[in-house]
Design a protein around this motif. Structure first.
Motif, PDB file in Angstrom:
ATOM      1  N   ASP A 307      -9.630 -16.617   0.989  1.00 53.37           N
ATOM      2  CA  ASP A 307     -10.423 -17.628   1.702  1.00 53.37           C
ATOM      3  C   ASP A 307      -9.905 -19.034   1.414  1.00 53.37           C
ATOM      4  O   ASP A 307      -9.898 -19.893   2.305  1.00 53.37           O
ATOM      5  CB  ASP A 307     -11.896 -17.523   1.287  1.00 53.37           C
ATOM      6  N   LYS A 310      -6.949 -19.759   3.510  1.00 54.74           N
ATOM      7  CA  LYS A 310      -7.271 -20.012   4.923  1.00 54.74           C
ATOM      8  C   LYS A 310      -7.897 -21.386   5.138  1.00 54.74           C
ATOM      9  O   LYS A 310      -7.625 -22.026   6.161  1.00 54.74           O
ATOM     10  CB  LYS A 310      -8.231 -18.926   5.426  1.00 54.74           C
ATOM     11  N   ARG A 317      -4.932 -24.666  -2.087  1.00 50.67           N
ATOM     12  CA  ARG A 317      -4.095 -23.698  -1.374  1.00 50.67           C
ATOM     13  C   ARG A 317      -2.756 -23.523  -2.088  1.00 50.67           C
ATOM     14  O   ARG A 317      -2.205 -22.425  -2.145  1.00 50.67           O
ATOM     15  CB  ARG A 317      -3.874 -24.155   0.070  1.00 50.67           C
ATOM     16  N   SER A 344      -1.317 -12.571   6.503  1.00 52.68           N
ATOM     17  CA  SER A 344      -1.396 -13.529   7.612  1.00 52.68           C
ATOM     18  C   SER A 344      -1.488 -14.976   7.135  1.00 52.68           C
ATOM     19  O   SER A 344      -0.716 -15.835   7.594  1.00 52.68           O
ATOM     20  CB  SER A 344      -2.583 -13.181   8.513  1.00 52.68           C
ATOM     21  N   PRO A 345      -2.401 -15.334   6.207  1.00 53.53           N
ATOM     22  CA  PRO A 345      -2.426 -16.737   5.746  1.00 53.53           C
ATOM     23  C   PRO A 345      -1.176 -17.137   4.984  1.00 53.53           C
ATOM     24  O   PRO A 345      -0.746 -18.296   5.068  1.00 53.53           O
ATOM     25  CB  PRO A 345      -3.674 -16.794   4.852  1.00 53.53           C
ATOM     26  N   HIS A 348       1.349 -17.973   7.556  1.00 54.73           N
ATOM     27  CA  HIS A 348       1.016 -19.268   8.176  1.00 54.73           C
ATOM     28  C   HIS A 348       1.429 -20.432   7.270  1.00 54.73           C
ATOM     29  O   HIS A 348       2.004 -21.426   7.744  1.00 54.73           O
ATOM     30  CB  HIS A 348      -0.483 -19.333   8.454  1.00 54.73           C
TER      31      HIS A 348
END
Length: 526
Positions: A307, A310, A317, A344-345, A348
């Protein structure tokens, strides 16, 4: 008459005396039976045994088992000891040299009832909470076992780098780290097993683990982190962050308790910047110890870290990428990280405009996660191949991305996606333009092409169109031994002629006739 009455009077006492004798005889017999029964029952009461049967003792704790369980390998342990071993990632070696498998646990009710009956027969107290280990005491015991194992391991001399040069692609990782760009206070060679966002460099595999003792600061940290006052929580996190930077003691081992991790959970997703950043940074430091990695994942913190990836604060992060990279170094965590949705994150952040450290650690995390087949399939489905090719073209973290592409080229789905995205032409072009600064990067490109060469006729067509044979011949003259071997195999695949190509060159008429005959044969079968 008087005589008869006298006789009657004499008979009554005889009858009375006879009844008394019978009653006395019955009482005597009953007394005999009581004596016999007492002797037989007393003979059943066995004397206390000199020792407990070995099969009743837990192989880890050596104590009488209260809740025995059977593990996957067929061995029986105390349940608390199995839970402690799973939590700490410890697999003991038994007396017979075998290694148990703790993946599944089944209650051993037969042995449990046998132990209770044995205690009853010998008039012993059955195992209870006071005499058996609970989870926390079992955790301490397993810690001591780990320390004992670490101390018994001989220190191996450092291997010569030339001896390890031909195993896998780990040498490529080391070479890329050596040539990467680092700040003045970062040590490149340390980052092979340590995220760049952490604050302590030595890996847990080389650190000496000392005797385990409960840290009195644990209670102090928990009290501060549970405070209703924000400034006290911030002070506690800063103190914990500084404490877990320790390099010479086992502070991280002592502080990584289930209680402390449960207190850190809500702080990781806090709306306060300093609380979120420092709590994730503390988690990075705790994850540096190998024993702590599996424990952190099993504590349920990983979804919260995802989380943060994201939607957390930028610095949080950055630390979260480092934490996931550190946790991904343990093979037992790789699948869990992929299943919980970290790919996925991370992908990204790898292509985002975040800091260099964020992109770097996300790339390292993806590289280690892509060593597992299930994660490779997920990355392909996420459309990672064209994204990774674009990152290499842009020159940002390109060298680490090449390693990820090399892993993707090992599976059929990754090869198909790479051929569809123009990967063959791209890698041939990289080798042709000689834009690769390091020999290791050249070797990775050749490794990717070697993986793609298992695609049959389609790879041949794409590689020939890109002029791969001429380029590979030039690489063969300048590459190392590993590169030369792969180049020779690729050239052999590109130059050899197979029956499929003969059929294609002979025209479609012959192929159509063959297909029609096969079709008629199928019809006749039905």
């Amino acid at each position: 008459m008087e005589f008869q009455e006298a006789v009657t009077r004499l008979r009554i006492p005889r009858t009375l005396r006879k009844g008394a004798v019978e009653r006395h005889h019955m009482q005597t017999e009953k007394h005999k039976w009581n004596i016999l029964f007492h002797r037989s029952s007393s003979s059943k009461q066995k004397t206390k045994p000199s020792e407990i049967p070995v099969e009743f003792l837990c192989p880890v704790s050596g104590t009488l088992m209260k809740d025995p369980v059977i593990v996957s390998s067929g061995h029986t342990f105390e349940r608390a000891c199995v839970q402690a071993c799973n939590t700490l990632g410890f697999i003991p070696t038994l007396m017979d040299g075998t290694v148990p498998d703790f993946s599944t646990v089944i209650p051993n009710l037969a042995l449990k009832s046998t132990i209770l009956k044995w205690c009853t027969d010998y008039s012993l107290d059955p195992p209870n909470d006071k005499t058996t280990l609970n989870f926390f005491s079992a955790e301490k015991l397993v810690h001591a076992k780990i320390l004992e194992t670490q101390q018994q391991k001989p220190k191996h001399p450092k291997k010569n780098e030339d001896q390890d040069a031909g195993t896998g692609i780990d040498h490529l990782v080391t070479d890329l780290i050596t040539h990467d760009t680092w700040s003045s206070d970062d040590s490149p060679l340390q980052l092979k097993s340590t995220p760049s966002s952490c604050y302590s460099s030595p890996s847990s595999s080389s650190a000496d683990i000392r005797a385990f003792n409960l840290n009195p600061k644990d209670e102090e940290f928990v009290r501060k982190l549970k405070s209703p006052l924000v400034f006290e929580i911030e002070e506690g996190l800063i103190s914990l962050r500084n404490t877990t930077r320790a390099r010479e003691d086992d502070t991280r081992l002592q502080l990584c308790t289930s209680r402390l991790l449960s207190v850190l959970k809500p702080l990781i997703i806090s709306r306060y910047t300093n609380i979120q950043v420092n709590s994730v940074a503390c988690l990075v430091n705790l994850s540096l110890e190998k024993i702590n990695k599996i424990k952190i994942v099993r504590s349920g913190i990983l979804p919260l870290l995802i989380d943060v990836l994201k939607g957390g604060f930028p610095e949080a992060r950055e630390h979260a990428c480092g934490a996931i990279f550190s946790l991904a170094l343990d093979d037992r965590n790789k699948i869990a990280i992929g299943v919980l949705g970290a790919l996925s994150p991370l992908l990204h952040l790898l292509r985002s405009d975040e800091s260099h450290r964020t992109r770097h650690d996300s790339g390292l995390a993806l590289y280690h996660l892509s060593l597992v087949q299930s994660n490779i399939t997920k990355l392909v489905k996420l459309g990672s191949v064209p994204i990774l090719l674009d990152i290499v073209k842009s020159g940002r973290v390109g060298r680490w991305v090449l390693l990820i592409l090399c892993n993707l080229a090992l599976c059929p789905e990754g090869r198909d996606a790479m051929r569809d995205s123009g990967g063959v032409d791209f890698f041939v072009g990289l080798l042709k333009r000689r834009e690769l600064k390091y020999e290791s990067a050249q070797e990775i490109c050749v490794s990717v092409l070697y993986g793609l060469s298992h695609g049959g006729l389609r790879f041949k067509g794409l590689a020939r169109a890109a002029g791969a044979v001429e380029v590979l011949m030039q690489v063969e003259n300048t590459g190392n031994d590993r590169t030369k071997k792969m180049v020779k195999r690729i050239i052999k695949i590109l130059t050899e002629t197979r029956m499929e190509e003969v059929l294609e060159d002979s025209g479609s008429t012959r192929c159509d006739s063959v297909v029609k005959k096969m079709g008629l044969a199928q019809i006749h079968k039905f």
